[in-house]
Every structure is written in structure tokens, then in C-alpha cells.
Design a protein around this motif. Structure first.
Motif, PDB file in Angstrom:
ATOM      1  N   ARG A 183       0.682 -27.974  19.653  1.00 25.19           N
ATOM      2  CA  ARG A 183       1.250 -27.023  20.612  1.00 25.19           C
ATOM      3  C   ARG A 183       1.089 -27.495  22.051  1.00 25.19           C
ATOM      4  NH1 ARG A 183       2.992 -22.383  19.432  1.00 25.19           N
ATOM      5  NH2 ARG A 183       2.433 -21.556  21.479  1.00 25.19           N
ATOM      6  N   ASP A 184       0.211 -28.444  22.280  1.00 23.11           N
ATOM      7  CA  ASP A 184       0.016 -28.960  23.636  1.00 23.11           C
ATOM      8  C   ASP A 184       0.953 -30.120  23.955  1.00 23.11           C
ATOM      9  OD1 ASP A 184      -2.176 -27.269  24.569  1.00 23.11           O
ATOM     10  OD2 ASP A 184      -3.334 -28.232  22.972  1.00 23.11           O
ATOM     11  N   ILE A 185       1.893 -30.390  23.070  1.00 18.83           N
ATOM     12  CA  ILE A 185       2.911 -31.411  23.310  1.00 18.83           C
ATOM     13  C   ILE A 185       4.236 -30.694  23.484  1.00 18.83           C
ATOM     14  CG2 ILE A 185       4.094 -33.420  22.358  1.00 18.83           C
ATOM     15  CD1 ILE A 185       1.558 -34.003  20.739  1.00 18.83           C
ATOM     16  N   HIS A 186       4.755 -30.675  24.718  1.00 18.72           N
ATOM     17  CA  HIS A 186       5.980 -29.911  24.982  1.00 18.72           C
ATOM     18  C   HIS A 186       6.536 -30.271  26.352  1.00 18.72           C
ATOM     19  CE1 HIS A 186       3.498 -27.475  27.665  1.00 18.72           C
ATOM     20  NE2 HIS A 186       2.643 -27.289  26.655  1.00 18.72           N
ATOM     21  N   PHE A 187       7.752 -29.834  26.616  1.00 15.28           N
ATOM     22  CA  PHE A 187       8.329 -29.944  27.949  1.00 15.28           C
ATOM     23  C   PHE A 187       7.585 -28.973  28.872  1.00 15.28           C
ATOM     24  CE2 PHE A 187      11.999 -31.510  25.519  1.00 15.28           C
ATOM     25  CZ  PHE A 187      12.375 -32.601  26.295  1.00 15.28           C
TER      26      PHE A 187
ATOM     27  N   PRO B  28       1.434 -38.059  25.504  1.00 20.42           N
ATOM     28  CA  PRO B  28       2.534 -37.094  25.518  1.00 20.42           C
ATOM     29  C   PRO B  28       2.099 -35.645  25.676  1.00 20.42           C
ATOM     30  CG  PRO B  28       1.977 -37.611  23.266  1.00 20.42           C
ATOM     31  CD  PRO B  28       1.058 -38.440  24.118  1.00 20.42           C
ATOM     32  N   PHE B  29       0.834 -35.420  25.972  1.00 16.85           N
ATOM     33  CA  PHE B  29       0.332 -34.052  26.062  1.00 16.85           C
ATOM     34  C   PHE B  29       0.711 -33.419  27.393  1.00 16.85           C
ATOM     35  CE2 PHE B  29      -2.414 -36.388  23.174  1.00 16.85           C
ATOM     36  CZ  PHE B  29      -2.469 -35.547  22.082  1.00 16.85           C
ATOM     37  N   SER B  30       0.657 -32.107  27.408  1.00 17.82           N
ATOM     38  CA  SER B  30       0.966 -31.372  28.624  1.00 17.82           C
ATOM     39  C   SER B  30      -0.035 -31.703  29.722  1.00 17.82           C
ATOM     40  CB  SER B  30       0.938 -29.861  28.342  1.00 17.82           C
ATOM     41  OG  SER B  30       0.984 -29.133  29.533  1.00 17.82           O
ATOM     42  N   SER B  31       0.420 -31.631  30.949  1.00 17.47           N
ATOM     43  CA  SER B  31      -0.466 -31.891  32.093  1.00 17.47           C
ATOM     44  C   SER B  31      -1.463 -30.760  32.297  1.00 17.47           C
ATOM     45  CB  SER B  31       0.376 -32.066  33.365  1.00 17.47           C
ATOM     46  OG  SER B  31       1.279 -33.142  33.214  1.00 17.47           O
ATOM     47  N   ASN B  32      -1.285 -29.658  31.567  1.00 18.15           N
ATOM     48  CA  ASN B  32      -2.121 -28.478  31.775  1.00 18.15           C
ATOM     49  C   ASN B  32      -3.398 -28.474  30.948  1.00 18.15           C
ATOM     50  OD1 ASN B  32      -0.125 -27.428  33.501  1.00 18.15           O
ATOM     51  ND2 ASN B  32       0.998 -26.556  31.762  1.00 18.15           N
ATOM     52  N   ILE B  33      -3.613 -29.502  30.135  1.00 14.64           N
ATOM     53  CA  ILE B  33      -4.831 -29.512  29.332  1.00 14.64           C
ATOM     54  C   ILE B  33      -5.741 -30.645  29.793  1.00 14.64           C
ATOM     55  CG2 ILE B  33      -3.635 -28.522  27.352  1.00 14.64           C
ATOM     56  CD1 ILE B  33      -3.696 -31.274  26.054  1.00 14.64           C
ATOM     57  N   SER B  34      -7.014 -30.509  29.478  1.00 14.21           N
ATOM     58  CA  SER B  34      -8.011 -31.471  29.945  1.00 14.21           C
ATOM     59  C   SER B  34      -8.081 -32.685  29.018  1.00 14.21           C
ATOM     60  CB  SER B  34      -9.388 -30.802  29.991  1.00 14.21           C
ATOM     61  OG  SER B  34      -9.816 -30.476  28.677  1.00 14.21           O
TER      62      SER B  34
ATOM     63  N   GLN C 192      14.858 -37.548  26.828  1.00 11.52           N
ATOM     64  CA  GLN C 192      14.475 -36.701  27.954  1.00 11.52           C
ATOM     65  C   GLN C 192      12.962 -36.455  27.984  1.00 11.52           C
ATOM     66  OE1 GLN C 192      16.661 -35.665  30.394  1.00 11.52           O
ATOM     67  NE2 GLN C 192      18.027 -37.060  29.278  1.00 11.52           N
ATOM     68  N   PHE C 193      12.389 -36.303  26.795  1.00  9.15           N
ATOM     69  CA  PHE C 193      10.949 -36.082  26.719  1.00  9.15           C
ATOM     70  C   PHE C 193      10.191 -37.333  27.146  1.00  9.15           C
ATOM     71  CE2 PHE C 193       6.899 -35.798  24.333  1.00  9.15           C
ATOM     72  CZ  PHE C 193       6.433 -34.611  24.867  1.00  9.15           C
ATOM     73  N   ASN C 194      10.668 -38.496  26.728  1.00 11.56           N
ATOM     74  CA  ASN C 194      10.032 -39.757  27.128  1.00 11.56           C
ATOM     75  C   ASN C 194      10.115 -39.949  28.637  1.00 11.56           C
ATOM     76  OD1 ASN C 194       9.533 -40.248  24.440  1.00 11.56           O
ATOM     77  ND2 ASN C 194      11.232 -41.688  24.187  1.00 11.56           N
ATOM     78  N   LEU C 195      11.258 -39.574  29.199  1.00 10.47           N
ATOM     79  CA  LEU C 195      11.436 -39.700  30.642  1.00 10.47           C
ATOM     80  C   LEU C 195      10.461 -38.802  31.384  1.00 10.47           C
ATOM     81  CD1 LEU C 195      13.138 -40.991  32.900  1.00 10.47           C
ATOM     82  CD2 LEU C 195      14.679 -39.014  32.726  1.00 10.47           C
ATOM     83  N   ALA C 196      10.319 -37.563  30.906  1.00  8.82           N
ATOM     84  CA  ALA C 196       9.389 -36.629  31.540  1.00  8.82           C
ATOM     85  C   ALA C 196       7.943 -37.081  31.372  1.00  8.82           C
ATOM     86  CB  ALA C 196       9.582 -35.227  30.961  1.00  8.82           C
ATOM     87  N   SER C 197       7.653 -37.766  30.259  1.00 12.46           N
ATOM     88  CA  SER C 197       6.279 -38.197  29.986  1.00 12.46           C
ATOM     89  C   SER C 197       5.835 -39.353  30.873  1.00 12.46           C
ATOM     90  CB  SER C 197       6.144 -38.597  28.508  1.00 12.46           C
ATOM     91  OG  SER C 197       6.356 -37.492  27.663  1.00 12.46           O
ATOM     92  N   ARG C 198       6.785 -40.051  31.477  1.00  7.96           N
ATOM     93  CA  ARG C 198       6.414 -41.170  32.351  1.00  7.96           C
ATOM     94  C   ARG C 198       5.547 -40.716  33.517  1.00  7.96           C
ATOM     95  NH1 ARG C 198      12.086 -44.555  33.135  1.00  7.96           N
ATOM     96  NH2 ARG C 198      12.362 -45.145  30.932  1.00  7.96           N
ATOM     97  N   TYR C 199       5.684 -39.496  33.910  1.00  6.50           N
ATOM     98  CA  TYR C 199       4.968 -38.992  35.076  1.00  6.50           C
ATOM     99  C   TYR C 199       3.738 -38.173  34.686  1.00  6.50           C
ATOM    100  CZ  TYR C 199       9.565 -40.250  36.833  1.00  6.50           C
ATOM    101  OH  TYR C 199      10.725 -40.933  37.120  1.00  6.50           O
ATOM    102  N   LYS C 200       3.390 -38.212  33.390  1.00  8.99           N
ATOM    103  CA  LYS C 200       2.212 -37.486  32.917  1.00  8.99           C
ATOM    104  C   LYS C 200       1.092 -38.473  32.622  1.00  8.99           C
ATOM    105  CE  LYS C 200       4.723 -33.806  30.447  1.00  8.99           C
ATOM    106  NZ  LYS C 200       4.913 -33.187  29.112  1.00  8.99           N
ATOM    107  N   LYS C 201      -0.042 -38.272  33.228  1.00  6.56           N
ATOM    108  CA  LYS C 201      -1.168 -39.164  32.952  1.00  6.56           C
ATOM    109  C   LYS C 201      -1.732 -38.941  31.551  1.00  6.56           C
ATOM    110  CE  LYS C 201      -4.477 -36.019  35.180  1.00  6.56           C
ATOM    111  NZ  LYS C 201      -5.511 -35.894  36.225  1.00  6.56           N
ATOM    112  N   ASN C 202      -1.469 -37.750  30.999  1.00  6.74           N
ATOM    113  CA  ASN C 202      -1.985 -37.429  29.674  1.00  6.74           C
ATOM    114  C   ASN C 202      -0.918 -37.541  28.590  1.00  6.74           C
ATOM    115  OD1 ASN C 202      -4.498 -36.845  30.740  1.00  6.74           O
ATOM    116  ND2 ASN C 202      -4.023 -34.681  31.031  1.00  6.74           N
TER     117      ASN C 202
END
Length: 767
Positions: A701-705, A375-381, A363-373
Motif C-alpha cells: 500500500r505504500d507503493i503508489h502515485f 518505488p515507495f511513497s515519499s511519505n514513509i520513513s 508514468q510511475f517510473n517517471l514519477a519515481s525518478r524524483y523519489k529517494k525512496n
């Protein structure tokens, strides 16, 4: 003149022979260099390795100098093809010499030493090679290696005097490291061919013996062509020695390698993380501030507390042998009896693997497909990501080694960006690939991590200990070594403090949002907003407003004190004494949390984790026994009230899916926990006979759902606990039953207490 010269030569020869004789006598007696004594030679594989046993009497590991936990077999367990291949390739006169083959040695001296023929072959016998593997450190230069040779010759002679040829062959195969965690021939046969050593055919035996020359160079997974050439060389040597005919060679040399690679798995229930922790724990030295970095002050405090309070911590350096030297688990042949149950350990490992590796990671890998960053959260630079990766590079072994060797920053950076051959972890088995180290760091960060511990609340015995998802690739132990924010799993401690101050599960509190000294807590739900609600409901729903109300009423300092009583000794707790502490921003280990929750299942008395019951010396004498360390934290009445509220969490609160999704009918109490941005997911569960805790999260901590539905503790951690308990109850050998109830007096009313108090203006009556 000629006569004087002849006399000089004879004199020189006499002195030389005398010097050689004195030298070898000195080496033989250990006056020069290292010479193991006779007792050590009688058990050279283990070198007095300590043996670690489980509570169900299984040998789960051996600890020795080289850190390898091999499974030894005797000569009868070897395929005859293995023996023939080794003798033909490495030592054709093995059965004729007594440790040193003077013919081969002379040939090596003349051809390699005098004529400089690199392909002339070596002069070492199988016994000498065994002596080198067992007792010689890696030489740093040619001179050092030359000095090691005579020592190895003498050790080889002594080995031949103490062991049969068959025993020497078995020891050789048991010791050798065949790569891919295949230490010893049993593991090698299992890993490469999924067979037992006795069942290997001639080509399989030749391949494994071929690896003995240089396992990295002839690695069958990375260099199959090179490996086949080496295998055929071994087969040709078998032809020369008469073990294989030329016609057989013609057919055998054309066969494929036939690799049936199976990742080396630890023995079921061997608890790799637990063993690594226990080994380090027992060998710890007395904490001295100068031995800690400036940023390690917290660890220094925790280690100092452990040194004073736990007899097992640093046991080897707190106790001495008869000769006055401290014990060493690697060389003193100790027998260490632990509390781990291999069956329960296996169920815990399977539960982590099933949920985290089988479902959550997908599930995490699936969600990460849509993140440019990813496996990191989309909320960090990107800058923050670069800082994280750079920090991981600096902490890596590659970086440290290159820096020690004097590499420049540019050389190090270039190395991290240059593709290399490497073996990567996957849940379906290791894979060999080519990747740059910086990309591999990012790859490994994409895996969610987990930790789980289960213990008996009445004895403190730790039954299962899972420090991570795979010890070979993720050695960082989050059970006792790592600490993460605990979120709402801290709330039961606050509610216990409320019970200690005369409140009950039925005491009413205002369910409204308030501001406390500039801090305004948020809540995930507005159910029953504005009403006076029972504390039982507040914990059941993990309501932040009720927790904020309680800590404001009782005081943060009183809460800090009871946290210490529960065994949460992180010095950062003392610094964070504001009301926000009630929501769990402090970092605690899974081991500390599990121990703390035993208080509720054990009548208000906390049990510290008990890892070892006794230690015996190499002669079977008991030299240490360990008892559970217990501390009264809350009253027995308060513990009953807490069980009532923790049950409510399972019956209709954040842990209710244990009932409707996992169909557990047992008497259960528990608490989920989720930290900011879903960085940490927790579940703590208690039953009458077991208390278990689970944490799931990313390495950083920046790696999460990014969504709470997937990132909350009820989704990430609770299922691991559920799968574990399902297996525990299904295994009738263990003696746990879903019909067992908490030992609470039948007529106990959780809403009654010993006196009458006034809380928030509401008068309540108690017996």
C-alpha cells in the motif's frame, strides 16, 4: 578344496542370478518400486493429465504432476536434424536395441564404475532417459539412484514394446524442459529461434540437443561461449555418425549461435492465473482450523464459507471415484469445461498490458525518478521501507529454503546481499543480469499490479480472468486470492440499501460536512455545498458527505447485513461497523466485487461466479454439472433505480471519460474508487450483458502515485475496462452490441416508488 571352492562359486553365481531374476520379475510386476501400468505407459507424457477447455471449445491447458503445460507435436513435426543430433549424441545404437544398450552399459560399468573415468560417457539409452524423466523422482543419494536404475531399464523395455522408435523420439523432445519457460521442443524452437521445430537447421538443432545434457550449464543466453562449445561437440558426434561431413563441420562450427530469443508466451486466452486458481480451488481440502496459522483466521472463515456454499470448491475431495478414492486433477484425466472465452480472455490480457504496462508503468517510473525512496511513497520513513523489504525476504522461497537447510541469520543476510545471476522481467522481454536478491525484490516492487474479471450477470459465467500483469513472474492472484480496500466502489451498495428503504435517486440529502461520533468525513469537492442535492448527484460525484449522511440515517449494522447479501463475506467487515465503512476501508477481492455488481444488471439478483459448467471423467462420462448460484439482494425496482444512478456516473460523473475519451456509446453504468493516498484504484462497470471489475495498485500500500490525478481509479483502472470493452464490441463474433439496452420497463420513472415516505422532513409522492 579347490573343488569345494568351485562349487561354492557356482552356487553363489546361481543364487545371485536367481536373486537378480526374482528382483527383476518383482520390479516388472510392480512388487518392488514404482511401475506404471500399461494404460499409463500408453500416455506417458500426460500421465492421465486433466484437460481444461474454454467455453469456445479451445484446449487452454493440461494439468499433470510436473505442472508443465507443454504443447506436444508428433514425429513428423520434427526437423530431421533434431533426430540425427539426438541419436548421434545420446544413443548411436538407438535403432538397434530394445531399450537397453548392453554394449554402452558394459562400457559405462567398466570405465566409470571400475576405472573411475568421469569422461567415459553414460550407458543410458534415449528410451531410458525418457523413462527417467517421466517416472523417476529426483534421487537424494547414490543408493537411491542405483535402485532407480533397474526400474528405468524395465520401463524402457516396456516403452519400446508399446511405442515405435519415432514415437519415443517425439516423446523425448516433447517432455524436455529447455529453460526460459520453453517446455517441449515446440516451445524451445519458438523461444530460441522463433521457428517451428520442423524448420530448424542443423546448427539450431545441435544447439537444442546440446542443452539436453545440462540446460543450465549450457544456457545460450547466460553462457554463449560454453553453449557454442557444446553445440560443436554435438556437431562432431554427427560427423562420427555420418550425418554431417567433415567439410560441413568446418563451416558449421564457425557459425554464430543465431539466437532469436522470444519470451515464451502462453497460448492466447489460456488464462494462466485462472487455471492456477481453478486447480487449487478444485483440489482444496475441507478447512480445519489447525491447518491455518493464527493470522489466517480470515482465510479460514472464507474457505469454510466456500466449502459449504460452492460445490466446485474442494470438488475433488467432496467426490470419490468408484474405488472410493478422491479425485485428483493431476492424475485422473478429467475433462474440465470452463466458462472462459479465449477471445475475451485475450482482450482482457491485452487491455491490462496496454494500459498498465504500456502507459501507467512509464508514468510511475517517471514519477519515481524524483523519489529517494522509490518505488515507495515519499511519505514513509526508511525504517518502514526496511521493515517491508525484510518481510518480503522472509516470505521468499530463497529464505525458506536456506532456513530449512540450517543457515544462520548472518548467512541468509549475506546471501540476500550477494549478487547472483538471475533473469528479470521487463515489459519488453526477460533480461539476464547479475543482481543481489534484496535489490531484485525492490526491483519487482517497482511494478504496478493489476487484476481484472468479467462475467455474464445473468448466468454468472466468468468470461475473462486476469489475476496479475505476468503469471510467470508475479504469481500472486488478486482476482480471487488477494483483497484490497475498495474505496468508493462500495457506495452503490449503500445507495441500494437506501432504495430498499424507500428512497429514490431524486431523494434530497444535505450536502454539508458533519461530524458523526467524532468522525468528520472529508470530500474532494465543495460543489453545491450547503444545498439539498439528489442522491443521483451524490453518487455521480462520489460525494463522501452524502454517503456519511446515508449510513448515519440507515445505520451501519443494516449496511453490514446488505454487504453480506452482496457476497462480501470478509469477516473484517463485521469488525468495522462504524460510519467510516461507507467510504470503503474494507478489503474485498476483484472477484467478489464483480459478482456483487451483477445484482444491479440482473434485476436485483446476485450471481456468484461460475467457473466450470461440467466435468467429464477420462472415458467421457459427465460426472458433474454446475449451475449458477443466485441470491436475491434487492428488489427489481431498486435495481432499476441503481442502474439510473450508475448511468449518471458515466454520463457526467467520475466515469464520464468513457464517453469523451474512449467514445463508448453503449448503455453503461459504473463506479470509480480510490483509497487513501491513491493506494488502490478501482473501476466497476456494468452493461446489459457484461459486468467487469478492475483494480490497479502497488504490491504494498505504500507503493503508489503521490498525486490524485494519476493515482485515482478513473486514471488507473477505468482505461483497462474501456480498452477491453472496445475490443469486445469490435469483435462481432462475440455477439455483444453497443445498441443493447438494460431491460428496464419503458415507462419506468426512477423517481417514483410504491408508497409515500418522509425523508429528512421532505415529503415525496410516489405512484
Amino acid at each position: 578344496m579347490r573343488r569345494h571352492f568351485v562349487h561354492f562359486l557356482w552356487g553363489f553365481l546361481t543364487v545371485l542370478l536367481g536373486f537378480i531374476a526374482v528382483f527383476f520379475i518383482s520390479v516388472w510386476n510392480g512388487w518392488i518400486g514404482y511401475m506404471p501400468d500399461m494404460d499409463e505407459l500408453s500416455n506417458p507424457i500426460d500421465k492421465f493429465a486433466s484437460q481444461v477447455y474454454s467455453a469456445d471449445q479451445q484446449l487452454i491447458g493440461t494439468w499433470n504432476q510436473d505442472n508443465n503445460n507443454r504443447v506436444a507435436i508428433d514425429y513428423n513435426g520434427l526437423s530431421p536434424h533434431l533426430v540425427h543430433a539426438l541419436v548421434a549424441t545420446e544413443d548411436e545404437r538407438f535403432y538397434e536395441h530394445s531399450g537397453i544398450d548392453f554394449i554402452a552399459l558394459g562400457r559405462a560399468i567398466v570405465k566409470r564404475g571400475v576405472m573411475r573415468q568421469a569422461s567415459a560417457g553414460g550407458g543410458s539409452t534415449i528410451t531410458q532417459q525418457l523413462a527417467k524423466q517421466l517416472f523417476s523422482e529426483k534421487a537424494h543419494n547414490t543408493l537411491e539412484r542405483l535402485l532407480q536404475k533397474p526400474i528405468e531399464w524395465i520401463i524402457a523395455v516396456k516403452l519400446e514394446r508399446h511405442f515405435t522408435k519415432e514415437e519415443i523420439l517425439a516423446m523425448y523432445f516433447n517432455y524436455f524442459d529447455f529453460l526460459h519457460n520453453a517446455v517441449g521442443i515446440k516451445r524451445a524452437a519458438n523461444v530460441y529461434f522463433n521457428k517451428e521445430p520442423r524448420n530448424l537447421n542443423v546448427t539450431e538443432a545441435a544447439l537444442l540437443v546440446g542443452l539436453c545434457k545440462n540446460p543450465s550449464m549450457f544456457n545460450p543466453l547466460r553462457h554463449p561461449g560454453r553453449c557454442m562449445q557444446r553445440r560443436n561437440v554435438v556437431l562432431m558426434q554427427m560427423v562420427k555418425s555420418g550425418y554431417v561431413t567433415k567439410d560441413e563441420y568446418a563451416e558449421l562450427s564457425q557459425r554464430p549461435l543465431g539466437i532469436h530469443f522470444t519470451k515464451a508466451k502462453p497460448v492466447n486466452g489460456s488464462a494462466d492465473y485462472f487455471q492456477a486458481f481453478l486447480r487449487q480451488y478444485m483440489m482444496a481440502k475441507k478447512p480445519e482450523r489447525e491447518n491455518y496459522q493464527a493470522w489466517q483466521n480470515r482465510q479460514f472463515v472464507l474457505d469454510s464459507i466456500a466449502w459449504e456454499q460452492d460445490p466446485l470448491y474442494g470438488w475433488c475431495n467432496k467426490n470419490t471415484k468408484r474405488n472410493g478414492e478422491p479425485y485428483n486433477v493431476n492424475t485422473d484425466g478429467l475433462r474440465i469445461y470452463t466458462t472462459i472465452d479465449t477471445r475475451m480472455q485475450q482482450y482482457a490480457e491485452e487491455a491490462v498490458r496496454k494500459h498498465v504496462g504500456g502507459y501507467l508503468q512509464a508514468q510511475f517510473n517517471l514519477a519515481s525518478r524524483y523519489k529517494k525512496n522509490a518505488p515507495f511513497s515519499s511519505n514513509i520513513s526508511r525504517r518502514t521501507i526496511k521493515e517491508i523489504l525484510n518481510r518480503s525476504c522472509r516470505q521468499s522461497l530463497r529464505y525458506q529454503r536456506m532456513k530449512e537447510q540450517g543457515a544462520t541469520p548472518e548467512e541468509i543476510k549475506r546471501s540476500f546481499r550477494t549478487p547472483h545471476e538471475m533473469t528479470l522481467f521487463t515489459y519488453h522481454g526477460d533480461i539476464d543480469t547479475v543482481m543481489s536478491p534484496i535489490d531484485s525484490i525492490r526491483y519487482y516492487k517497482s511494478f504496478l499490479r493489476a487484476a481484472f474479471m468479467s462475467m455474464d450477470p445473468h448466468t454468472g459465467a466468468v468470461k475473462a480472468y486476469v489475476g496479475g500483469i505476468d503469471y510467470q513472474h508475479f504469481k500472486y492472484d488478486v482476482v480471487m486470492g488477494g483483497r484490497r480496500q475498495v474505496g468508493s466502489t462500495i457506495k452503490p451498495y449503500l445507495y441500494a440499501l437506501a432504495m430498499q428503504n424507500g428512497m429514490t435517486p431524486c431523494t434530497l440529502a444535505p450536502n454539508v460536512q458533519r461530524t458523526y461520533g467524532g468522525w468528520t468525513p472529508r470530500n474532494g469537492s465543495r460543489a453545491r455545498y450547503g444545498q439539498e442535492v439528489p442522491l443521483r448527484w451524490g453518487l455521480q460525484q462520489s460525494n463522501n458527505w452524502i454517503s456519511a449522511y446515508l449510513i448515519n440515517l440507515l445505520g451501519p449494522s443494516q449496511f453490514v447485513n446488505i454487504l453480506h447479501d452482496f457476497g462480501l463475506n470478509n469477516p473484517d467487515i463485521d469488525k468495522n461497523t462504524g460510519p467510516v465503512l461507507c467510504l470503503g476501508p474494507c478489503e474485498v477481492s476483484v472477484g467478489e466485487m464483480t459478482s456483487a455488481y451483477t445484482t444491479f444488471a440482473n434485476g436485483g439478483i446476485r450471481c456468484a461466479p461460475l467457473f466450470v459448467t461440467k466435468i467429464e471423467d477420462s472415458h467421457g462420462n459427465v460426472i458433474a454439472k454446475f449451475q449458477p448460484l443466485m441470491t436475491e439482494v434487492i428488489s427489481e425496482v431498486s435495481s432499476y433505480q441503481m442502474i439510473d444512478m450508475l448511468r449518471a456516473v458515466i454520463q457526467g460523473g467520475t466515469g464520464s471519460r468513457l464517453r469523451y475519451a474512449y467514445h463508448l456509446t453503449a448503455d453503461i453504468g459504473g463506479k470509480t474508487g480510490t483509497t487513501n493516498n491513491n493506494a488502490d484504484g478501482w473501476f466497476m462497470g456494468i452493461t446489459p450483458d457484461l459486468v467487469s471489475g478492475c483494480w490497479v495498485g502497488g504490491e504494498d500500500r505504500d507503493i503508489h502515485f503521490d498525486n490524485t490525478a494519476m493515482g485515482q481509479g478513473a486514471t488507473t483502472a477505468l482505461p483497462v475496462w474501456a480498452y477491453y470493452m472496445q475490443s469486445i464490441y469490435a469483435d462481432k463474433r462475440l455477439g455483444y452490441s453497443q445498441n443493447t439496452k438494460f431491460s428496464i420497463p419503458p415507462k419506468f420513472n426512477p423517481c417514483q416508488a410504491a408508497d409515500t415516505i418522509n425523508v429528512n422532513g421532505i415529503q415525496e409522492e410516489y405512484f
